[in-house]
Scaffold this active site. Structure first.
Site, PDB file in Angstrom:
ATOM      1  N   HIS A  55       0.655  -1.680   0.278  1.00  0.00           N
ATOM      2  CA  HIS A  55       0.029  -0.158   0.138  1.00  0.00           C
ATOM      3  C   HIS A  55       0.616   1.127   0.020  1.00  0.00           C
ATOM      4  O   HIS A  55       0.706   2.407  -0.919  1.00  0.00           O
ATOM      5  CB  HIS A  55      -0.523   0.073   1.323  1.00  0.00           C
ATOM      6  CG  HIS A  55      -2.191   0.867   1.365  1.00  0.00           C
ATOM      7  ND1 HIS A  55      -1.828   1.916   2.557  1.00  0.00           N
ATOM      8  CD2 HIS A  55      -2.622   1.486   0.166  1.00  0.00           C
ATOM      9  CE1 HIS A  55      -2.224   2.933   2.243  1.00  0.00           C
ATOM     10  NE2 HIS A  55      -3.139   2.158   1.490  1.00  0.00           N
ATOM     11  N   GLU A  58       2.176   1.854  -3.774  1.00  0.00           N
ATOM     12  CA  GLU A  58       0.907   2.490  -4.293  1.00  0.00           C
ATOM     13  C   GLU A  58       1.219   4.156  -4.103  1.00  0.00           C
ATOM     14  O   GLU A  58       0.472   4.829  -5.141  1.00  0.00           O
ATOM     15  CB  GLU A  58      -0.768   1.800  -4.024  1.00  0.00           C
ATOM     16  CG  GLU A  58      -2.188   2.312  -4.369  1.00  0.00           C
ATOM     17  CD  GLU A  58      -2.387   2.624  -3.429  1.00  0.00           C
ATOM     18  OE1 GLU A  58      -3.110   3.356  -2.669  1.00  0.00           O
ATOM     19  OE2 GLU A  58      -3.637   1.508  -2.997  1.00  0.00           O
ATOM     20  N   HIS A  59       0.907   4.396  -2.587  1.00  0.00           N
ATOM     21  CA  HIS A  59       0.635   5.505  -1.416  1.00  0.00           C
ATOM     22  C   HIS A  59       1.574   7.297  -3.379  1.00  0.00           C
ATOM     23  O   HIS A  59       1.504   7.480  -3.291  1.00  0.00           O
ATOM     24  CB  HIS A  59       0.879   5.734  -0.879  1.00  0.00           C
ATOM     25  CG  HIS A  59      -0.744   5.821  -0.296  1.00  0.00           C
ATOM     26  ND1 HIS A  59      -1.252   7.607   0.377  1.00  0.00           N
ATOM     27  CD2 HIS A  59      -1.458   5.119  -0.399  1.00  0.00           C
ATOM     28  CE1 HIS A  59      -2.593   6.863   0.536  1.00  0.00           C
ATOM     29  NE2 HIS A  59      -2.504   5.686   0.436  1.00  0.00           N
ATOM     30  N   GLU A 135      -4.561   7.562   8.006  1.00  0.00           N
ATOM     31  CA  GLU A 135      -5.724   6.412   7.114  1.00  0.00           C
ATOM     32  C   GLU A 135      -5.765   5.495   8.359  1.00  0.00           C
ATOM     33  O   GLU A 135      -6.802   5.132   8.539  1.00  0.00           O
ATOM     34  CB  GLU A 135      -4.764   6.052   6.129  1.00  0.00           C
ATOM     35  CG  GLU A 135      -5.273   4.862   5.457  1.00  0.00           C
ATOM     36  CD  GLU A 135      -4.972   4.559   4.316  1.00  0.00           C
ATOM     37  OE1 GLU A 135      -6.628   4.155   2.813  1.00  0.00           O
ATOM     38  OE2 GLU A 135      -4.008   4.572   3.476  1.00  0.00           O
TER      39      GLU A 135
END
Length: 420
Positions: A55, A58-59, A135
């Site tokens: 993740h 991806e960010h 997040e």
């Protein structure tokens, strides 16, 4: 045979010279398209000490490339009205764009640059670490999100499938720029990529575009190897958190996407807890008034899955809600579904599949997930045929096998005691 014309869905599959599959789903009635670059890498492919790194990649990919700054990436998409986004799952990562057809070449080149050529500058990694940490905290503030993440850990233990996709505050704090760079280098190559596009696009033109754009991407390393998680004993877990309701999660391990029983499980899930007429909604919400939010869901990975029931209830009604869930599971395990319930579940699933063809993003997603899960793009009409082929005996055999209450693990979040 479904009465709707299958001619509305006939994707073309080919491979580039470097082996990357490209699937083109031409929809001539629209003026836009959805294009995705898929990577066969997700949470379950992370090193144990780097939970959340997939993740993180991806960010951070949207931060910078050798020829584009963060602002330039945003402008290159938004100056032509395109919408770009990405998401990471347990088993894959998808970068996608919605754009008008005339801007597809430029938008696709920008997307490919983001996916394949990110510069993981340490300063950018630190910025994303802060963003991802926030997040994670936002998910921890949402009891429904939190209980599902906790439940996956309960079902899969130390296996990577048991780790939240975003990682944990502690794991993200320890991920370095080198960790992010190394994960990208290991997984983002021709042997792990798929390109899919749905919309008003000429197949030959798009394939030529993909060939020119991706020609230098080469396969690297061995094929991805994954291990199925071990089976764990049934367990119960209770936590107290500063919430207003009691949150209930029951789960059972079931076979994965490639098991022939999956269609019977999908229908069983629909009848049990997916929709207003489902058993759990009728009994817990409509008749008893015990819950505002109650549903079941089926999450299928390639080699295993989870069948889950969730309900949020007032704490004083928790025991009554638990008793109703227990009763409904025992009843469906003992007596199965009624023929009318099975017919309704089939029609719900058929309608959902056909209506999804009206969304270009949903069509593009079907192509990519089908390639990863089955090696071919999903044909929704074949899926409908397989759903319709499930008999009452098939679905009731699945109910007997998986719906006995004693097979289900339980997770509860209860309101913390008041300080006054």
């Amino acid at each position: 045979m479904d009465t709707t014309s299958r001619s509305v869905y006939s994707p073309l599959t080919t491979r580039l010279s470097n082996g990357i599959p490209v699937i083109v789903d031409r929809v001539p009635s629209v003026d836009s398209c959805a294009v995705g670059i898929w990577v066969r890498a997700g949470t379950r492919d992370e090193p144990r000490s780097q939970a959340g790194v997939a993740h993180f990649v991806e960010h951070t990919s949207f931060r910078r490339t050798p020829g584009r700054t963060t602002q330039r990436i945003a402008r290159d998409f938004e100056n032509v009205g395109a919408y770009a986004n990405a998401y990471t799952t347990k088993e894959e990562t998808c970068y996608y764009v919605r754009t008008l057809r005339e801007h597809l070449p430029a938008v696709f080149r920008t997307l490919a640059d983001v996916v394949l050529n990110p510069v993981f500058d340490p300063k950018d990694v630190e910025k994303e670490r802060t963003i991802i940490t926030e997040e994670i905290r936002s998910y921890e503030d949402e009891a429904e999100e939190f209980i599902f993440d906790t439940g996956e850990g309960q079902m899969f233990g130390r296996h990577p499938l048991g780790v939240p996709i975003v990682g944990t505050v502690d794991s993200v704090a320890n991920i370095t720029a080198d960790d992010v760079r190394n994960f990208h280098a290991r997984h983002y190559h021709a042997g792990s990529l798929i390109v899919t596009v749905s919309g008003n696009v000429d197949p030959e033109d798009f394939i030529a575009l993909a060939e020119r754009t991706l020609t230098n991407v080469r396969p690297r390393g061995r094929a991805l190897s994954r291990k199925a998680p071990p089976s764990l004993s049934t367990s119960s877990l209770t936590m107290e958190r500063p919430v207003q309701q009691a949150h209930i999660l029951w789960q059972v391990r079931v076979p994965g996407h490639r098991d022939s029983e999956r269609f019977a499980l999908m229908l069983l899930n629909t009848a049990l807890g997916d929709g207003m007429s489902s058993r759990l909604n009728v009994r817990l919400r409509e008749r008893k008034g015990l819950a505002y939010n109650v549903y079941s869901q089926l999450q299928l990975f390639v080699d295993c899955g989870i069948f889950a029931i969730y309900a949020g209830v007032e704490e004083q009604r928790r025991d009554r809600a638990l008793a109703v869930i227990d009763e409904e599971l025992a009843l469906v395990a003992r007596e199965g579904l009624r023929p009318a319930e099975l017919r309704r579940a089939k029609e719900q699933m058929r309608a959902g599949k056909i209506m999804s063809l009206e969304s270009l993003t949903a069509r593009m997603t079907m192509l990519g997930k089908g390639m990863f899960e089955d090696g071919v793009p999903e044909d929704p009409y074949v899926t409908i045929d397989r759903i319709n082929a499930v008999t009452i005996d098939d679905v009731n055999a699945a109910a007997r096998r998986w719906c006995r209450p004693d097979r289900w693990s339980r997770c509860l979040i209860l309101p913390s005691p008041s300080d006054d």
